[in-house]
Design an enzyme around this catalytic site. Structure first.
Site, PDB file in Angstrom:
ATOM      1  N   CYS A  56     -34.010  51.582  27.393  1.00 10.78           N
ATOM      2  CA  CYS A  56     -34.666  50.768  27.004  1.00 10.78           C
ATOM      3  C   CYS A  56     -35.401  50.167  27.806  1.00 10.78           C
ATOM      4  O   CYS A  56     -34.970  49.487  28.866  1.00 10.78           O
ATOM      5  CB  CYS A  56     -34.256  49.970  26.031  1.00 10.78           C
ATOM      6  N   CYS A  60     -33.716  42.276  27.681  1.00  5.72           N
ATOM      7  CA  CYS A  60     -32.535  41.321  26.917  1.00  5.72           C
ATOM      8  C   CYS A  60     -31.215  41.320  27.544  1.00  5.72           C
ATOM      9  O   CYS A  60     -30.682  42.206  27.889  1.00  5.72           O
ATOM     10  CB  CYS A  60     -32.430  42.065  25.349  1.00  5.72           C
ATOM     11  N   CYS A  63     -27.912  42.898  26.582  1.00  5.62           N
ATOM     12  CA  CYS A  63     -27.676  44.253  25.856  1.00  5.62           C
ATOM     13  C   CYS A  63     -27.415  45.393  26.954  1.00  5.62           C
ATOM     14  O   CYS A  63     -28.103  45.525  28.126  1.00  5.62           O
ATOM     15  CB  CYS A  63     -29.349  44.732  25.349  1.00  5.62           C
ATOM     16  N   CYS A 100     -27.098  51.550   8.497  1.00  6.31           N
ATOM     17  CA  CYS A 100     -28.091  50.829   9.220  1.00  6.31           C
ATOM     18  C   CYS A 100     -28.434  51.806  10.799  1.00  6.31           C
ATOM     19  O   CYS A 100     -27.230  51.794  11.414  1.00  6.31           O
ATOM     20  CB  CYS A 100     -27.661  49.513   9.768  1.00  6.31           C
ATOM     21  N   CYS A 131     -31.283  50.707   6.148  1.00  9.71           N
ATOM     22  CA  CYS A 131     -31.731  49.621   7.163  1.00  9.71           C
ATOM     23  C   CYS A 131     -32.126  50.362   8.463  1.00  9.71           C
ATOM     24  O   CYS A 131     -31.321  51.341   8.930  1.00  9.71           O
ATOM     25  CB  CYS A 131     -30.593  48.460   7.278  1.00  9.71           C
ATOM     26  N   CYS A 191     -33.772  41.512   7.756  1.00 12.02           N
ATOM     27  CA  CYS A 191     -32.623  41.188   8.172  1.00 12.02           C
ATOM     28  C   CYS A 191     -32.711  40.610   9.485  1.00 12.02           C
ATOM     29  O   CYS A 191     -33.238  41.218  10.456  1.00 12.02           O
ATOM     30  CB  CYS A 191     -31.853  42.526   8.243  1.00 12.02           C
ATOM     31  N   ARG A 263     -24.225  37.296   7.420  1.00 11.99           N
ATOM     32  CA  ARG A 263     -23.719  38.584   7.994  1.00 11.99           C
ATOM     33  C   ARG A 263     -22.821  38.287   9.013  1.00 11.99           C
ATOM     34  O   ARG A 263     -23.454  37.834  10.031  1.00 11.99           O
ATOM     35  CB  ARG A 263     -24.562  39.440   8.105  1.00 11.99           C
TER      36      ARG A 263
HETATM   37  N1  SAM Z   1     -34.314  47.609  20.090  1.00  7.36           N
HETATM   38  C1  SAM Z   1     -34.421  47.132  18.880  1.00  7.36           C
HETATM   39  C2  SAM Z   1     -34.581  45.639  18.899  1.00  7.36           C
HETATM   40  O1  SAM Z   1     -34.133  44.957  20.129  1.00  7.36           O
HETATM   41  O2  SAM Z   1     -35.286  45.014  18.204  1.00  7.36           O
HETATM   42  C3  SAM Z   1     -32.991  47.098  17.798  1.00  7.36           C
HETATM   43  C4  SAM Z   1     -31.642  47.390  18.311  1.00  7.36           C
HETATM   44  S1  SAM Z   1     -31.066  45.944  19.215  1.00  7.36           S
HETATM   45  C5  SAM Z   1     -29.566  46.429  19.822  1.00  7.36           C
HETATM   46  C6  SAM Z   1     -30.727  44.878  17.661  1.00  7.36           C
HETATM   47  C7  SAM Z   1     -29.838  43.697  17.843  1.00  7.36           C
HETATM   48  O3  SAM Z   1     -28.402  43.734  18.116  1.00  7.36           O
HETATM   49  C8  SAM Z   1     -30.565  42.701  19.028  1.00  7.36           C
HETATM   50  O4  SAM Z   1     -31.579  41.830  18.681  1.00  7.36           O
HETATM   51  C9  SAM Z   1     -29.385  41.562  19.203  1.00  7.36           C
HETATM   52  O5  SAM Z   1     -29.502  40.711  18.332  1.00  7.36           O
HETATM   53  C10 SAM Z   1     -28.150  42.575  18.956  1.00  7.36           C
HETATM   54  N2  SAM Z   1     -27.558  42.730  19.999  1.00  7.36           N
HETATM   55  C11 SAM Z   1     -27.429  43.506  20.809  1.00  7.36           C
HETATM   56  N3  SAM Z   1     -26.559  43.583  22.083  1.00  7.36           N
HETATM   57  C12 SAM Z   1     -25.731  42.657  21.666  1.00  7.36           C
HETATM   58  C13 SAM Z   1     -24.346  42.253  22.078  1.00  7.36           C
HETATM   59  N4  SAM Z   1     -23.993  42.645  23.380  1.00  7.36           N
HETATM   60  N5  SAM Z   1     -23.982  41.123  21.520  1.00  7.36           N
HETATM   61  C14 SAM Z   1     -24.207  40.771  20.505  1.00  7.36           C
HETATM   62  N6  SAM Z   1     -25.517  41.198  19.649  1.00  7.36           N
HETATM   63  C15 SAM Z   1     -26.124  42.189  20.472  1.00  7.36           C
HETATM   64 FE1  SF4 Z   2     -33.858  47.172  24.020  1.00  7.08          FE
HETATM   65 FE2  SF4 Z   2     -31.325  46.153  23.862  1.00  7.08          FE
HETATM   66 FE3  SF4 Z   2     -33.486  44.628  23.898  1.00  7.08          FE
HETATM   67 FE4  SF4 Z   2     -33.290  46.109  21.682  1.00  7.08          FE
HETATM   68  S1  SF4 Z   2     -31.915  44.650  22.249  1.00  7.08           S
HETATM   69  S2  SF4 Z   2     -34.985  45.934  22.746  1.00  7.08           S
HETATM   70  S3  SF4 Z   2     -32.136  48.101  22.639  1.00  7.08           S
HETATM   71  S4  SF4 Z   2     -32.698  46.036  25.551  1.00  7.08           S
END
Ligand code: SAM
Ligand code: SF4
Ligand code: DTB
Length: 331
Positions: A56, A60, A63, A100, A131, A191, A263
């Site tokens: 990606c 973040c 992530c 989801c 979802c 959500c 949730r």
């Molecule tokens: N890429 C898309 C986005 O960021 O909108 C969708 C997938 S993203 C993995 C969905 C959500 O998962 C993130 O916004 C975050 O809140 C949660 N998430 C991702 N990694 C996480 C982690 N290591 N611990 C807790 N929540 C996490």
């Molecule tokens: Fe990409 Fe992870 Fe951020 Fe979603 S949460 S936009 S998968 S880096």
């Protein structure tokens, strides 16, 4: 406050005052509001599937799937439809009512969206709710998802506007609010929630909740994630949050958004059964079910079933057909 008051004008001070209440007073208030609005012994369960994994372009800081960090994750292209159907059927067989699908995209291409819409339709074909979480959307893409009968779109605010820049720099807070508004405008359930334990302060946690509960319409589902610490990400090694603080946030989310599903999301693997029971007492009434989240572990089904039996709780069943099914049934 009674269940009929769904306010959208909470101040930071009021929310901080709730968070500062003695723990028993706060949980009692949350549980009282919870049972005015929901059956206190029933939890909605959704199963997650990562339909496109890793590489990606976003940064973040929590992530595993960001291309910017070396997390030793095995990337995977968009899954074929038959694999998705197999996973959804397996989730249904184990008792999940919502499926989801998450993709590691900043935003989907129109071609990506064609494939995702096929997946959504297949999930409805199994009589499950759908979802998806796909990142940012154009207005046209949100409309196409709405037309597909998609039940929920997950798009988290993640944290407070003040702390946000410490976690993500490639997408703004306003981008997130705009995506949520666009999806809402198509009549899709929202959500949206966040992550705790990223090094934020209690003020930040209150501020995130304030953003969520002062949206023009409360999110229908509010995921509260505990950070899953992934080696290689900038947030790996962050000081862990006091579990009681997590329960307090669940309780305040319940009070502020009395009719939303709150949730209990990522991080359950690290929580003992007693902490999860406290979260349910504080008003959590949905969770992810199945031994994987997107790229990390979740408690397996047996552990959850045993916990539910011990607590005399049950999984919610869906009585109505998802929107797309209902539409075609009427035709
Ligand atoms: N890429 C898309 C986005 O960021 O909108 C969708 C997938 S993203 C993995 C969905 C959500 O998962 C993130 O916004 C975050 O809140 C949660 N998430 C991702 N990694 C996480 C982690 N290591 N611990 C807790 N929540 C996490
Ligand atoms: Fe990409 Fe992870 Fe951020 Fe979603 S949460 S936009 S998968 S880096
Ligand atoms: C949400 O708030 N939590 C889920 C879901 N929405 C998409 C994702 C949690 C991901 C946890 C880390 C992982 O498994 O990659």
């Amino acid at each position: 406050m009674s269940s009929t008051d769904t306010r959208h004008d909470w101040s930071q001070k009021e929310i901080e005052a709730l968070l500062d209440l003695p723990f028993n007073d706060l949980v009692f208030q949350a549980q009282s509001i919870h049972r005015e609005n929901f059956d206190p012994n029933t939890v909605q369960v959704s199963t997650l599937l990562s339909i496109k994994t890793g590489t990606c372009s976003e940064d973040c800081g929590y992530c595993s799937q960001s291309a910017k960090y070396n997390t030793e994750l095995e990337p995977e292209k968009l899954l074929p439809l038959d694999e998705v159907i197999k996973a959804a059927q397996a989730a249904k067989d184990k008792g999940a009512t919502r499926f989801c699908m998450g993709a590691a995209w900043r935003n989907p291409s129109d071609k990506n969206l064609d494939s995702v819409i096929d997946m959504i339709e297949a999930v409805h074909g199994l009589n499950m709710e759908s979802c998806v979480t796909l990142g940012m959307l154009t207005q046209e893409q949100a409309k196409r998802l709405g037309d597909s009968g998609l039940n929920y779109y997950n798009h988290n605010l993640d944290t407070s506007p003040e702390f946000y820049g410490n976690v993500i720099t490639t997408r703004t807070y306003q981008d997130r609010l705009d995506t949520i508004a666009q999806v809402r405008a198509q009549g899709i359930n929202i959500c949206s929630g966040g992550i705790l334990g990223m090094g934020e302060s209690r003020k930040d946690r209150a501020s995130m909740l304030r953003e969520l509960c002062n949206l023009p319409q409360h999110p229908d589902s509010v995921p509260i994630n505990m950070l899953v610490q992934v080696e290689g990400t900038p947030l790996y090694g962050t000081e862990e949050l006091d579990p009681f603080e997590f329960v307090r946030i669940v309780a305040v989310a319940r009070i502020l958004m009395p009719k939303s599903n709150v949730r209990l999301s990522a991080g359950r693997t690290e929580m003992n059964d007693e902490m999860q029971a406290l979260c349910f007492l504080a008003g959590a009434n949905s969770m992810f079910y199945g031994d994987r989240l997107l790229t990390t572990d979740n408690p397996d089904e047996d552990r959850d079933r045993i916990l539910f039996r011990r607590l005399g709780m049950q999984f919610e069943q869906i009585e109505e057909l998802p929107a797309a099914e209902a539409k075609s049934a009427q035709a």
